[in-house]
Structure formats: C-alpha cells, structure tokens
Design a protein around this motif. Structure first.
Motif, PDB file in Angstrom:
ATOM      1  N   LEU A  34      -0.069  -5.508 -19.023  1.00 16.01           N
ATOM      2  CA  LEU A  34       0.009  -6.179 -17.721  1.00 16.01           C
ATOM      3  C   LEU A  34       0.275  -5.217 -16.572  1.00 16.01           C
ATOM      4  O   LEU A  34      -0.058  -5.510 -15.419  1.00 16.01           O
ATOM      5  CB  LEU A  34       1.105  -7.252 -17.748  1.00 16.01           C
ATOM      6  CG  LEU A  34       0.817  -8.479 -18.608  1.00 16.01           C
ATOM      7  CD1 LEU A  34       2.091  -9.291 -18.821  1.00 16.01           C
ATOM      8  CD2 LEU A  34      -0.268  -9.355 -17.971  1.00 16.01           C
ATOM      9  N   LEU A  35       0.903  -4.069 -16.871  1.00 15.03           N
ATOM     10  CA  LEU A  35       1.249  -3.108 -15.827  1.00 15.03           C
ATOM     11  C   LEU A  35       0.415  -1.830 -15.915  1.00 15.03           C
ATOM     12  O   LEU A  35       0.776  -0.813 -15.325  1.00 15.03           O
ATOM     13  CB  LEU A  35       2.748  -2.767 -15.923  1.00 15.03           C
ATOM     14  CG  LEU A  35       3.696  -3.963 -15.753  1.00 15.03           C
ATOM     15  CD1 LEU A  35       5.140  -3.535 -15.967  1.00 15.03           C
ATOM     16  CD2 LEU A  35       3.528  -4.605 -14.381  1.00 15.03           C
ATOM     17  N   ARG A  40       0.559   2.906  -3.124  1.00 16.95           N
ATOM     18  CA  ARG A  40      -0.743   3.037  -2.462  1.00 16.95           C
ATOM     19  C   ARG A  40      -1.260   1.655  -2.027  1.00 16.95           C
ATOM     20  O   ARG A  40      -1.805   1.495  -0.931  1.00 16.95           O
ATOM     21  CB  ARG A  40      -1.733   3.698  -3.419  1.00 16.95           C
ATOM     22  CG  ARG A  40      -3.039   4.142  -2.792  1.00 16.95           C
ATOM     23  CD  ARG A  40      -4.002   4.603  -3.870  1.00 16.95           C
ATOM     24  NE  ARG A  40      -3.422   5.598  -4.749  1.00 16.95           N
ATOM     25  CZ  ARG A  40      -3.562   6.913  -4.576  1.00 16.95           C
ATOM     26  NH1 ARG A  40      -4.253   7.370  -3.564  1.00 16.95           N
ATOM     27  NH2 ARG A  40      -2.998   7.748  -5.431  1.00 16.95           N
ATOM     28  N   ASP A  41      -1.098   0.657  -2.896  1.00 16.53           N
ATOM     29  CA  ASP A  41      -1.496  -0.707  -2.546  1.00 16.53           C
ATOM     30  C   ASP A  41      -0.796  -1.160  -1.271  1.00 16.53           C
ATOM     31  O   ASP A  41      -1.432  -1.664  -0.337  1.00 16.53           O
ATOM     32  CB  ASP A  41      -1.128  -1.677  -3.675  1.00 16.53           C
ATOM     33  CG  ASP A  41      -1.991  -1.514  -4.911  1.00 16.53           C
ATOM     34  OD1 ASP A  41      -3.057  -0.893  -4.820  1.00 16.53           O
ATOM     35  OD2 ASP A  41      -1.579  -2.020  -5.972  1.00 16.53           O
ATOM     36  N   TYR A  42       0.514  -1.004  -1.261  1.00 15.34           N
ATOM     37  CA  TYR A  42       1.313  -1.482  -0.122  1.00 15.34           C
ATOM     38  C   TYR A  42       0.882  -0.799   1.170  1.00 15.34           C
ATOM     39  O   TYR A  42       0.672  -1.451   2.198  1.00 15.34           O
ATOM     40  CB  TYR A  42       2.796  -1.217  -0.401  1.00 15.34           C
ATOM     41  CG  TYR A  42       3.725  -1.859   0.604  1.00 15.34           C
ATOM     42  CD1 TYR A  42       4.239  -3.138   0.379  1.00 15.34           C
ATOM     43  CD2 TYR A  42       4.091  -1.198   1.770  1.00 15.34           C
ATOM     44  CE1 TYR A  42       5.091  -3.733   1.292  1.00 15.34           C
ATOM     45  CE2 TYR A  42       4.937  -1.785   2.690  1.00 15.34           C
ATOM     46  CZ  TYR A  42       5.439  -3.053   2.446  1.00 15.34           C
ATOM     47  OH  TYR A  42       6.279  -3.647   3.369  1.00 15.34           O
ATOM     48  N   ASP A  43       0.717   0.507   1.119  1.00 14.05           N
ATOM     49  CA  ASP A  43       0.360   1.262   2.325  1.00 14.05           C
ATOM     50  C   ASP A  43      -1.016   0.865   2.839  1.00 14.05           C
ATOM     51  O   ASP A  43      -1.222   0.717   4.052  1.00 14.05           O
ATOM     52  CB  ASP A  43       0.395   2.765   2.041  1.00 14.05           C
ATOM     53  CG  ASP A  43       1.802   3.262   1.727  1.00 14.05           C
ATOM     54  OD1 ASP A  43       2.762   2.514   2.014  1.00 14.05           O
ATOM     55  OD2 ASP A  43       1.935   4.379   1.190  1.00 14.05           O
ATOM     56  N   ARG A  44      -1.960   0.707   1.955  1.00 16.17           N
ATOM     57  CA  ARG A  44      -3.311   0.331   2.380  1.00 16.17           C
ATOM     58  C   ARG A  44      -3.328  -1.042   3.033  1.00 16.17           C
ATOM     59  O   ARG A  44      -4.046  -1.277   4.002  1.00 16.17           O
ATOM     60  CB  ARG A  44      -4.267   0.348   1.186  1.00 16.17           C
ATOM     61  CG  ARG A  44      -4.651   1.753   0.747  1.00 16.17           C
ATOM     62  CD  ARG A  44      -5.587   1.723  -0.436  1.00 16.17           C
ATOM     63  NE  ARG A  44      -6.159   3.045  -0.682  1.00 16.17           N
ATOM     64  CZ  ARG A  44      -6.955   3.335  -1.689  1.00 16.17           C
ATOM     65  NH1 ARG A  44      -7.267   2.395  -2.558  1.00 16.17           N
ATOM     66  NH2 ARG A  44      -7.441   4.544  -1.836  1.00 16.17           N
ATOM     67  N   ILE A  45      -2.540  -1.946   2.497  1.00 16.65           N
ATOM     68  CA  ILE A  45      -2.482  -3.297   3.076  1.00 16.65           C
ATOM     69  C   ILE A  45      -1.871  -3.250   4.474  1.00 16.65           C
ATOM     70  O   ILE A  45      -2.401  -3.853   5.419  1.00 16.65           O
ATOM     71  CB  ILE A  45      -1.675  -4.231   2.153  1.00 16.65           C
ATOM     72  CG1 ILE A  45      -2.411  -4.442   0.830  1.00 16.65           C
ATOM     73  CG2 ILE A  45      -1.425  -5.572   2.842  1.00 16.65           C
ATOM     74  CD1 ILE A  45      -1.536  -4.981  -0.279  1.00 16.65           C
ATOM     75  N   ILE A  46      -0.762  -2.544   4.605  1.00 15.41           N
ATOM     76  CA  ILE A  46      -0.062  -2.467   5.894  1.00 15.41           C
ATOM     77  C   ILE A  46      -0.983  -1.969   7.000  1.00 15.41           C
ATOM     78  O   ILE A  46      -0.946  -2.448   8.138  1.00 15.41           O
ATOM     79  CB  ILE A  46       1.175  -1.545   5.778  1.00 15.41           C
ATOM     80  CG1 ILE A  46       2.342  -2.300   5.135  1.00 15.41           C
ATOM     81  CG2 ILE A  46       1.596  -1.007   7.131  1.00 15.41           C
ATOM     82  CD1 ILE A  46       3.049  -3.284   6.041  1.00 15.41           C
ATOM     83  N   ALA A  55       5.947  -6.763  -3.986  1.00 18.36           N
ATOM     84  CA  ALA A  55       5.981  -6.617  -2.532  1.00 18.36           C
ATOM     85  C   ALA A  55       4.575  -6.555  -1.952  1.00 18.36           C
ATOM     86  O   ALA A  55       4.277  -7.188  -0.927  1.00 18.36           O
ATOM     87  CB  ALA A  55       6.772  -5.369  -2.145  1.00 18.36           C
ATOM     88  N   ALA A  56       3.690  -5.788  -2.583  1.00 21.10           N
ATOM     89  CA  ALA A  56       2.318  -5.657  -2.084  1.00 21.10           C
ATOM     90  C   ALA A  56       1.550  -6.967  -2.217  1.00 21.10           C
ATOM     91  O   ALA A  56       0.839  -7.381  -1.298  1.00 21.10           O
ATOM     92  CB  ALA A  56       1.592  -4.534  -2.829  1.00 21.10           C
ATOM     93  N   ALA A  57       1.696  -7.631  -3.359  1.00 16.11           N
ATOM     94  CA  ALA A  57       1.013  -8.918  -3.547  1.00 16.11           C
ATOM     95  C   ALA A  57       1.536  -9.952  -2.555  1.00 16.11           C
ATOM     96  O   ALA A  57       0.766 -10.736  -1.992  1.00 16.11           O
ATOM     97  CB  ALA A  57       1.204  -9.402  -4.984  1.00 16.11           C
ATOM     98  N   ALA A  88      -3.025  -4.774 -11.218  1.00 15.32           N
ATOM     99  CA  ALA A  88      -1.742  -5.468 -11.357  1.00 15.32           C
ATOM    100  C   ALA A  88      -1.381  -6.217 -10.078  1.00 15.32           C
ATOM    101  O   ALA A  88      -0.906  -7.359 -10.121  1.00 15.32           O
ATOM    102  CB  ALA A  88      -0.643  -4.473 -11.719  1.00 15.32           C
ATOM    103  N   THR A  89      -1.610  -5.588  -8.922  1.00 12.83           N
ATOM    104  CA  THR A  89      -1.292  -6.244  -7.657  1.00 12.83           C
ATOM    105  C   THR A  89      -2.226  -7.416  -7.409  1.00 12.83           C
ATOM    106  O   THR A  89      -1.790  -8.484  -6.957  1.00 12.83           O
ATOM    107  CB  THR A  89      -1.363  -5.231  -6.494  1.00 12.83           C
ATOM    108  OG1 THR A  89      -0.368  -4.222  -6.710  1.00 12.83           O
ATOM    109  CG2 THR A  89      -1.098  -5.898  -5.163  1.00 12.83           C
ATOM    110  N   LEU A  90      -3.513  -7.234  -7.692  1.00 16.12           N
ATOM    111  CA  LEU A  90      -4.467  -8.336  -7.534  1.00 16.12           C
ATOM    112  C   LEU A  90      -4.102  -9.520  -8.431  1.00 16.12           C
ATOM    113  O   LEU A  90      -4.192 -10.681  -8.016  1.00 16.12           O
ATOM    114  CB  LEU A  90      -5.875  -7.861  -7.876  1.00 16.12           C
ATOM    115  CG  LEU A  90      -6.711  -7.272  -6.747  1.00 16.12           C
ATOM    116  CD1 LEU A  90      -8.004  -6.690  -7.315  1.00 16.12           C
ATOM    117  CD2 LEU A  90      -7.026  -8.320  -5.693  1.00 16.12           C
TER     118      LEU A  90
END
Length: 460
Positions: free
Chosen positions: A18-19, A43-49, A119-121, A190-192
C-alpha cells in the motif's frame, strides 16, 4: 468470465504494498519511478501547493459567499486546514503502523511519510469541485439530465459515458485533474489512492448498501484504466469487477475533512451571526467534556478569541479520538469488514451529529447560502448552454454553425484544441468542456456568464 468476490472472503491488503513508491508515466499509463533525493510524498505536497488548480481554490466558495468584512473560509483555506489535520492523523497512525509492522521501516517508510501522504491527499480533496460549491455539481448534472441542449448529446454517448455526464462528481473530477497529462502533477500512487474515497465508476448498477466507499463514485469512465493500474500496483483489493476497497489512508483523509467542515463551518456560522455564541459554546463543550471550563473561557474577551480557542481544543480532541478509532479498526479496514466514516465511530460522534443538524438548519439553509446556490445554477447552466450548443453545431449540425458559435468557441482555453476533435468522440468533447467550466473560479464563471449573455461588456 470474472466472478465477483464476496466481501466475507477478501484477501487482506498489506502495508508494504500500500505504501510502495511509484507513479504514472502519463504518456503511456505505465509506472514511473523517481530518484530518492526527496521523499516521494513530499514531492506530491509541493507540486500540489504550486499548481494552478490548487491556487484557484482561493476564489471558490466553501459554504458562504465571501462577505465584505468578516473573514470566512474559502476552498483554499479549508483545504489547508484539512491538510494540517490530515498530517496529524497520518503521523499518529504512522507511529502505530511502524511499531506494529517493522518491515515498513526496512522499506524506508517513516511516520512523516505517512503523514505526508494524508496531508497531500487532503490538500487535493476539493480540487475537482466546480464553482459555487456543491450546488455547482448539481447544476452540471442537471444540465445534461433536463436541459434540451444537454439532452441532445445522449445519443452520441455510451451508457457509461452518459452516466458520467448526468452525475457530475467533484471527487471524480479531482482524480481526473490529478492524472491529467497536462497537469504536471504526477502524484504518487499512494497519494492518489488516499485521495480516492469512492473507488468505483459512476455506472455501478447496484452499490452495496452500508459501505461508505460506495456512497459516491471516484473516477469517470475514461479514468477507469488509471485506477485499475494504480490498484494493481498497490495491491488494493477488488471486491467485484470495477469496485475496490478503499486505500486505508483514505479513511483518514475523509475524517480530516469531516472534522474541519463540522468545526469550521460552525465557527463561520457564529462569526456571521447565524448561530449564537451561546449555542456554539454549548456544542463545542459537548465535544470537550471535562476539558471545557467556562471560567477559563471568560478570560478571552472577544467572540473570535473564544471561538478560536474552542475550535483548537475541539479539533485536537477529535484528532486523538479519530486516530484511536483508526488504530482499533486498522486490520478490519484492510480486510474490508469496516467501511464507514471514522467520525461516526468516535466518542464525540453524537456531538458532531448535533453540529451537523444545527448547521443544516441554520447555516446551509441560510439566505446567503441559498442565494449563492440559486445564482450558481443560473450561471453554470447558462455557460453550458452557450458552449455546448456551439460545439454541437460545429460537430453535429454544421448547417446551424453560426458566426456567434464561432465567436463563442474562440473563448475556450488553448488546452481544448478543437483541431484535435473530428466529432467521432462526443465524450472527449464534453469532458473537455466540463473540465473548462468546472475549473473556473466563482468570479470568473460569473464574469464570463455576463459577457457571453450580453449582460456586460469587457471594460464596462
């Protein structure tokens, strides 16, 4: 022929899968791996922001139209707060998971990684919502269900494609945006998966009652292959064809949203005078229990100060209760035998239910909110009417394709290059149009509506 799997005999998902790292190479729907110079989930979080769709949330209504004086929450501030709560929930859950499953540490996973995934999701949980809040979703659906200009497309679509059009869903639109080739986001699997609260398509004929994860749907017809590949890579259990269990962290993303909108909407409602301070204090006190002190509250003079301290204390308690519920139900979640909102299972569930009841009666049905919803229906229906008619004339009724139609279609974004369409795929045309309109901010939608309807002129 594939046989549906009984939910009583599901194989249990495991955290090592899962991770796992990995994300789409959107050129060919294959898995892309990246270097380890930075955490994949950071990386996910930064790209979204830094993305334009996230930035647009600053001018999308959360509940209330933005007033001139009192600050209330937009989709942007709400999403940031949900992300903050989600990070806390993820880190607490992560500490438990690492102590329970030592192989995760060997895999290089930390509690901060799990916090970052949630947090990113959570940061993206509303990214697919159209202008004017949830009424915007209904407005888009109703256009295709009831409007003559929307109905005429039905004969050009399959049953599954038509189900997408008459059931617009912000969660599915968000998944589409996060996997779009031109988004540049390339969010990790995982974030998706944690983002996808409802892992099924729109045309599921008979959703299983009582399963929270089937209450809505999480991706459109043209995104099914993406979710299927994601699920295969993470080992997410398919319980019957095209229907999956939730990724366990999706329960935490949902809970972070439930906590924030319950508490923050109450705070906003009190700030705007829709709910009295006394009634708000009573409902916060029901959550806080022994931690509530009327004497200490008197030390704070202003209403905003009182609300701020009560809000902070209430969220802190709800986070702890929710994390405890997740830990208790973690194995059942992976088996698929627990499928309900975590916030319905915590000690404060009754208090949250009362906040929800009062919020519906006094906040969500207040005059400013209802006026905003009515305007949203008018604006979005008007935009869909004008643009869909011009597109239909261009591709299916060329004898009616007018100069006005040509002028209207020049207002479409560059990303929707009409030279790429030949009329053979009506679904792709409509998806592009709905992407354009659902991605608008409230102000832009209203401004464009006035212009295309001739109500106002540029610069006037």
């Amino acid at each position: 022929m594939r046989l549906a799997k009984s939910s009583l005999f599901l194989g249990m998902m495991n955290w090592e899968n899962l991770l796992k790292p990995g994300r789409f190479d959107l050129k060919d729907k294959q898995v892309a791996t990246l270097d380890n110079s930075r955490s994949e989930f950071e990386r996910d979080y930064d790209r979204i922001i830094f993305s334009a769709p996230f930035r647009n949330l600053q001018d999308k209504t959360q509940v209330f139209p933005l007033p001139e004086h009192d600050f209330v929450h937009t989709r942007l501030t709400h999403s940031l707060e949900v992300s903050s709560v989600g990070r806390s929930l993820g880190k607490i859950a992560g500490e438990y998971l690492l102590s329970t499953y030592p192989t995760l540490s060997e895999q290089g996973i930390t509690s901060a990684d799990i916090g970052a995934i949630v947090a990113a999701a959570a940061l993206t949980h509303d990214i697919g919502n159209p202008p004017f809040g949830h009424s915007g979703e209904d407005a888009i659906s109703d256009f295709f269900k009831f409007h003559q200009e929307g109905q005429q497309w039905k004969g050009h679509l399959s049953a599954s494609q038509w189900a997408d059009m008459v059931n617009f869903e912000g969660n599915a639109q968000g998944f589409r945006m996060l996997t779009a080739k031109n988004s540049g986001l390339k969010i990790s699997f995982a974030t998706l998966a944690a983002f996808t609260k409802y892992p099924r398509p729109s045309d599921l004929p008979d959703p299983e009652k009582g399963r929270r994860s089937q209450k809505k749907f999480g991706f459109f017809h043209d995104q099914l292959a993406y979710y299927s590949l994601l699920a295969d890579n993470l080992g997410i259990t398919e319980i019957r064809p095209q229907v999956w269990l939730r990724h366990p962290l999706a329960f935490l993303v949902e809970a972070a949203d439930d906590i924030c909108y319950s508490i923050i909407d109450l705070e906003d409602g009190c700030t705007l005078g829709l709910v009295s301070l006394e009634e708000s204090i009573r409902m916060f006190a029901a959550i806080l229990g022994d931690r509530f002190s009327e004497e200490k509250l008197k030390e704070y003079k202003g209403t905003s100060q009182k609300l701020a301290i009560l809000r902070a204390m209430a969220i802190n308690k709800l986070v702890r209760e929710t994390a405890d519920a997740f830990i208790e139900k973690e194995e059942a979640i992976r088996k698929g035998t627990f499928d309900q909102a975590l916030t319905d299972y915590i000690p404060s569930a009754i208090a949250l239910e009362e906040i929800s009841r009062i919020s519906v009666a006094k906040i969500y049905r207040s005059k400013p909110v209802l006026e905003k919803e009515a305007a949203g229906f008018q604006v979005l229906e008007g935009l869909l009417d004008v643009f869909s008619k011009a597109l239909y004339h261009k591709f299916y009724q060329p004898e009616l394709y007018s100069g006005q139609d040509k002028s209207i279609l020049r207002l479409l974004p560059e990303a929707m290059d009409l030279n790429e369409y030949d009329g053979s795929d009506a679904y792709a045309i409509l998806r592009g149009l709905v992407d354009f309109i659902s991605g608008m901010t409230d102000k832009y939608a209203l401004s464009l509506y006035r212009k295309v309807k001739g109500i106002s002129l540029p610069g006037a």
